[in-house]
Design a protein around this motif. Structure first.
Motif, PDB file in Angstrom:
ATOM      1  N   VAL A  76       0.921  -1.263  -0.026  1.00  0.00           N
ATOM      2  CA  VAL A  76      -0.031  -0.094   0.040  1.00  0.00           C
ATOM      3  C   VAL A  76       0.779   1.092  -0.086  1.00  0.00           C
ATOM      4  O   VAL A  76       1.347   1.369   0.961  1.00  0.00           O
ATOM      5  CB  VAL A  76      -0.859   0.134   1.034  1.00  0.00           C
ATOM      6  CG1 VAL A  76      -1.918   1.444   1.308  1.00  0.00           C
ATOM      7  CG2 VAL A  76      -1.876  -1.128   1.103  1.00  0.00           C
ATOM      8  N   VAL A  77       0.805   2.011  -1.052  1.00  0.00           N
ATOM      9  CA  VAL A  77       1.729   3.109  -1.186  1.00  0.00           C
ATOM     10  C   VAL A  77       0.989   4.408  -0.817  1.00  0.00           C
ATOM     11  O   VAL A  77      -0.079   4.731  -1.563  1.00  0.00           O
ATOM     12  CB  VAL A  77       2.220   3.382  -2.734  1.00  0.00           C
ATOM     13  CG1 VAL A  77       3.310   4.494  -2.777  1.00  0.00           C
ATOM     14  CG2 VAL A  77       2.928   1.940  -3.125  1.00  0.00           C
ATOM     15  N   PRO A  78       1.410   5.230   0.023  1.00  0.00           N
ATOM     16  CA  PRO A  78       0.575   6.582   0.371  1.00  0.00           C
ATOM     17  C   PRO A  78       0.613   7.392  -1.064  1.00  0.00           C
ATOM     18  O   PRO A  78       1.516   7.370  -1.843  1.00  0.00           O
ATOM     19  CB  PRO A  78       1.428   6.941   1.511  1.00  0.00           C
ATOM     20  CG  PRO A  78       2.336   5.977   2.018  1.00  0.00           C
ATOM     21  CD  PRO A  78       2.834   4.905   0.799  1.00  0.00           C
ATOM     22  N   LEU A  79      -0.605   7.755  -1.204  1.00  0.00           N
ATOM     23  CA  LEU A  79      -0.886   8.379  -2.456  1.00  0.00           C
ATOM     24  C   LEU A  79      -0.017   9.619  -2.527  1.00  0.00           C
ATOM     25  O   LEU A  79       0.416   9.837  -3.791  1.00  0.00           O
ATOM     26  CB  LEU A  79      -2.407   9.015  -2.472  1.00  0.00           C
ATOM     27  CG  LEU A  79      -2.720   9.472  -3.772  1.00  0.00           C
ATOM     28  CD1 LEU A  79      -4.172   8.916  -3.984  1.00  0.00           C
ATOM     29  CD2 LEU A  79      -2.577  10.996  -3.828  1.00  0.00           C
ATOM     30  N   MET A  80       0.249  10.414  -1.605  1.00  0.00           N
ATOM     31  CA  MET A  80       1.192  11.517  -1.658  1.00  0.00           C
ATOM     32  C   MET A  80       2.793  10.953  -1.835  1.00  0.00           C
ATOM     33  O   MET A  80       3.451  11.868  -2.736  1.00  0.00           O
ATOM     34  CB  MET A  80       1.050  12.538  -0.441  1.00  0.00           C
ATOM     35  CG  MET A  80      -0.243  13.110   0.011  1.00  0.00           C
ATOM     36  SD  MET A  80      -1.009  13.890  -1.554  1.00  0.00           S
ATOM     37  CE  MET A  80       0.342  15.419  -1.928  1.00  0.00           C
ATOM     38  N   GLU A  81       2.986  10.085  -1.387  1.00  0.00           N
ATOM     39  CA  GLU A  81       4.359   9.507  -1.787  1.00  0.00           C
ATOM     40  C   GLU A  81       4.528   9.001  -3.225  1.00  0.00           C
ATOM     41  O   GLU A  81       5.468   9.474  -4.019  1.00  0.00           O
ATOM     42  CB  GLU A  81       4.865   8.441  -0.999  1.00  0.00           C
ATOM     43  CG  GLU A  81       6.188   7.557  -1.118  1.00  0.00           C
ATOM     44  CD  GLU A  81       7.306   8.827  -1.017  1.00  0.00           C
ATOM     45  OE1 GLU A  81       8.396   8.523  -1.747  1.00  0.00           O
ATOM     46  OE2 GLU A  81       7.165   9.634  -0.509  1.00  0.00           O
ATOM     47  N   ALA A  82       3.305   8.513  -3.724  1.00  0.00           N
ATOM     48  CA  ALA A  82       3.406   8.086  -5.204  1.00  0.00           C
ATOM     49  C   ALA A  82       3.463   9.320  -5.790  1.00  0.00           C
ATOM     50  O   ALA A  82       4.165   9.343  -7.099  1.00  0.00           O
ATOM     51  CB  ALA A  82       2.051   7.150  -5.470  1.00  0.00           C
ATOM     52  N   ARG A  83       2.662  10.250  -5.688  1.00  0.00           N
ATOM     53  CA  ARG A  83       2.587  11.656  -6.319  1.00  0.00           C
ATOM     54  C   ARG A  83       3.838  12.229  -6.518  1.00  0.00           C
ATOM     55  O   ARG A  83       4.624  12.535  -7.479  1.00  0.00           O
ATOM     56  CB  ARG A  83       1.512  12.416  -5.786  1.00  0.00           C
ATOM     57  CG  ARG A  83       1.411  13.770  -6.511  1.00  0.00           C
ATOM     58  CD  ARG A  83       0.404  14.687  -5.859  1.00  0.00           C
ATOM     59  NE  ARG A  83       0.041  15.687  -6.963  1.00  0.00           N
ATOM     60  CZ  ARG A  83       0.584  16.851  -6.879  1.00  0.00           C
ATOM     61  NH1 ARG A  83       1.498  17.399  -5.981  1.00  0.00           N
ATOM     62  NH2 ARG A  83       0.049  18.060  -7.672  1.00  0.00           N
ATOM     63  N   ARG A  84       4.846  12.176  -5.237  1.00  0.00           N
ATOM     64  CA  ARG A  84       6.246  12.617  -5.263  1.00  0.00           C
ATOM     65  C   ARG A  84       7.041  11.873  -6.291  1.00  0.00           C
ATOM     66  O   ARG A  84       7.777  12.608  -6.990  1.00  0.00           O
ATOM     67  CB  ARG A  84       6.775  12.589  -3.857  1.00  0.00           C
ATOM     68  CG  ARG A  84       8.225  13.152  -3.879  1.00  0.00           C
ATOM     69  CD  ARG A  84       8.858  12.255  -2.589  1.00  0.00           C
ATOM     70  NE  ARG A  84       9.014  10.919  -2.653  1.00  0.00           N
ATOM     71  CZ  ARG A  84       9.591  10.419  -3.614  1.00  0.00           C
ATOM     72  NH1 ARG A  84      10.593  10.908  -4.294  1.00  0.00           N
ATOM     73  NH2 ARG A  84       9.801   9.140  -3.487  1.00  0.00           N
ATOM     74  N   PHE A  85       6.953  10.527  -6.309  1.00  0.00           N
ATOM     75  CA  PHE A  85       7.786   9.825  -7.211  1.00  0.00           C
ATOM     76  C   PHE A  85       7.441  10.267  -8.758  1.00  0.00           C
ATOM     77  O   PHE A  85       8.361  10.261  -9.456  1.00  0.00           O
ATOM     78  CB  PHE A  85       7.420   8.475  -6.789  1.00  0.00           C
ATOM     79  CG  PHE A  85       8.006   7.452  -7.785  1.00  0.00           C
ATOM     80  CD1 PHE A  85       9.146   7.154  -7.714  1.00  0.00           C
ATOM     81  CD2 PHE A  85       7.453   6.511  -8.494  1.00  0.00           C
ATOM     82  CE1 PHE A  85       9.972   6.120  -8.621  1.00  0.00           C
ATOM     83  CE2 PHE A  85       8.099   5.681  -9.494  1.00  0.00           C
ATOM     84  CZ  PHE A  85       9.489   5.542  -9.531  1.00  0.00           C
TER      85      PHE A  85
END
Length: 426
Positions: A76-85
């Motif tokens: 489960v990837v935090p959405l904001m971390e995925a966005r940053r990536f």
């Protein structure tokens, strides 16, 4: 560094049975509240790509793949971390920060809502186009001609998401005054999913204690009533694509999947949202079937000889989809695909039909055509929200068919109640 990391992650995802980010920001305990890995500000440094005041939360939740216990557990990837990536990968490919954020939001919207064929799986395509020069990550759309209700735009081979946002905002401005605004664009690229242009994108909101809360724009309207005036009233979005669909009776692809998008808000955060291709399936969905080793539904794709196939590997090699409508009614999908082609490429003077570049032909400008229409319902008959809400409730209240009468493929849940989490499977 981030480009290499992206390619590594994409390589890992290709070897797994399920999409890597298939659980972006979701877990049973988080979905209901839309709080994604919440934490107070100060626990982590603020994310430089997050909206002001929003921290990047983290979640340690995970879920195993029920179909294959030997596979690596899903993360489960935090959405904001995925966005940053996503943003960092795109900026590493020479995309400016503003454009990268728009593109990342479109990718995240797809993955967050379970449309894995249009999320992370498309990041590699963007990187390849940027690195090869097939797409200019910093090109600015140019308005070539306009009237009070129309506009003609040259996207200058920029990112399709950015061009779509530019055109839709221009159409909205014209619709506010004239009732309807229509903007056509040439020299564009993949627009991704049409929800990005219809006010249905994810909204990043700082909660009372600084936690990251992600809700849909319609839900956010309850928190900020002024937001609704900044959203698209009613909208219609169309685009042509690379030739992937064979006309009925042909063994050769000559038209794109040519999707159609439509959105219309009703009362109490309800509304109509349509985003469909004129082909029976999409190339992204076939790629997902390849990854999950599932057969395709019948009458989705043809093999190299022009015969229907349910083998996703064969379909991916042939790259020849079938119009929707089934063997007896495929002329319907074919007719709509031709209509989209006329409204997009012919109207805007872009490449059309079999002349659009295919990806397997190597790098080069796609020069796609697109059409964006905004409608201001306030300038038409009053009470439109009441009537639309009544229609949707009437459809939801219909008596369901018996299980025995259903097809072997469980249908998607087409009518979702207001504030209900969509659970779409592919």
């Amino acid at each position: 560094m981030y480009l290499n990391a992206a390619l590594q992650i994409l390589k890992q995802s290709m070897s797994r049975k399920s999409p890597l980010f298939s659980l972006i920001g979701r877990s049973p305990s988080l979905v209901s509240s839309c709080k994604l890995g919440t934490r107070s500000q100060g626990d982590d440094p603020p994310n430089r790509h997050s909206p002001e005041g929003v921290s990047s939360g983290r979640s340690s939740s995970s879920q195993s793949d029920p179909d294959d216990k030997a596979t690596e557990p899903q993360r489960v990837v935090p959405l904001m971390e995925a966005r940053r990536f996503f943003v960092d990968v795109l900026t590493s490919s020479s995309v400016n920060d503003n454009y990268a954020q728009q593109m990342a939001d479109a990718l995240l919207f797809a993955d967050y809502n379970g449309i894995y064929s249009h999320g992370l799986s498309r990041l590699g395509m963007y990187v390849n186009d940027l690195e090869s020069g097939a797409m200019d990550g910093n090109a600015c759309p140019v308005l070539l001609r306009e009237s009070p209700s129309t506009g003609w735009v040259d996207g200058q081979n920029g990112p399709g998401v950015v061009i779509g946002n530019f055109c839709m905002q221009l159409a909205i401005q014209k619709a506010k005054e004239e009732g309807v605004g229509l903007v056509s664009a040439k020299r564009s690229n993949n627009v991704h999913r049409f929800q990005s242009f219809r006010g249905e994108q994810l909204v990043y909101h700082a909660g009372q204690e600084g936690e990251s809360i992600v809700v849909s724009a319609h839900d956010y309207e309850l928190r900020d009533p002024g937001l609704h005036s900044r959203l698209v009233p009613w909208s219609l979005c169309l685009t042509n694509t690379s030739p992937l669909t064979a006309p009925p009776g042909s063994r050769e692809a000559a038209l794109g999947t040519n999707p159609i998008g439509f959105g219309a808000p009703a009362k109490n955060c309800d509304g109509v949202s349509v985003d469909i291709s004129t082909s029976a399936g999409s190339l992204g969905q076939i790629e997902q079937h390849v990854l999950t080793k599932r057969p395709l539904p019948e009458n989705w794709a043809q093999d190299l000889e022009g015969s229907p196939t349910t083998d996703p590997q064969v379909a991916l090699k042939a790259m020849c989809l079938m119009p929707f409508g089934g063997p007896e009614s495929s002329y319907k999908g074919y007719a709509l695909a031709t209509m989209v082609e006329a409204l997009c490429s012919i109207l805007a003077d872009s490449m059309y039909g079999p002349y659009v570049r295919q990806r397997r032909d190597g790098p080069g400008e796609s020069n796609l055509g697109q059409c964006f229409v905004a409608i201001n319902p306030e300038l038409f008959a009053p009470g439109f929200k009441d009537r639309l809400s009544n229609l949707l409730e009437s459809l939801r209240d219909l008596e369901p068919a018996e299980l025995a009468a259903r097809t072997s493929v469980e249908p998607l849940k087409l009518i979702i109640k207001p504030n209900e989490e969509p659970k779409l499977t592919q």
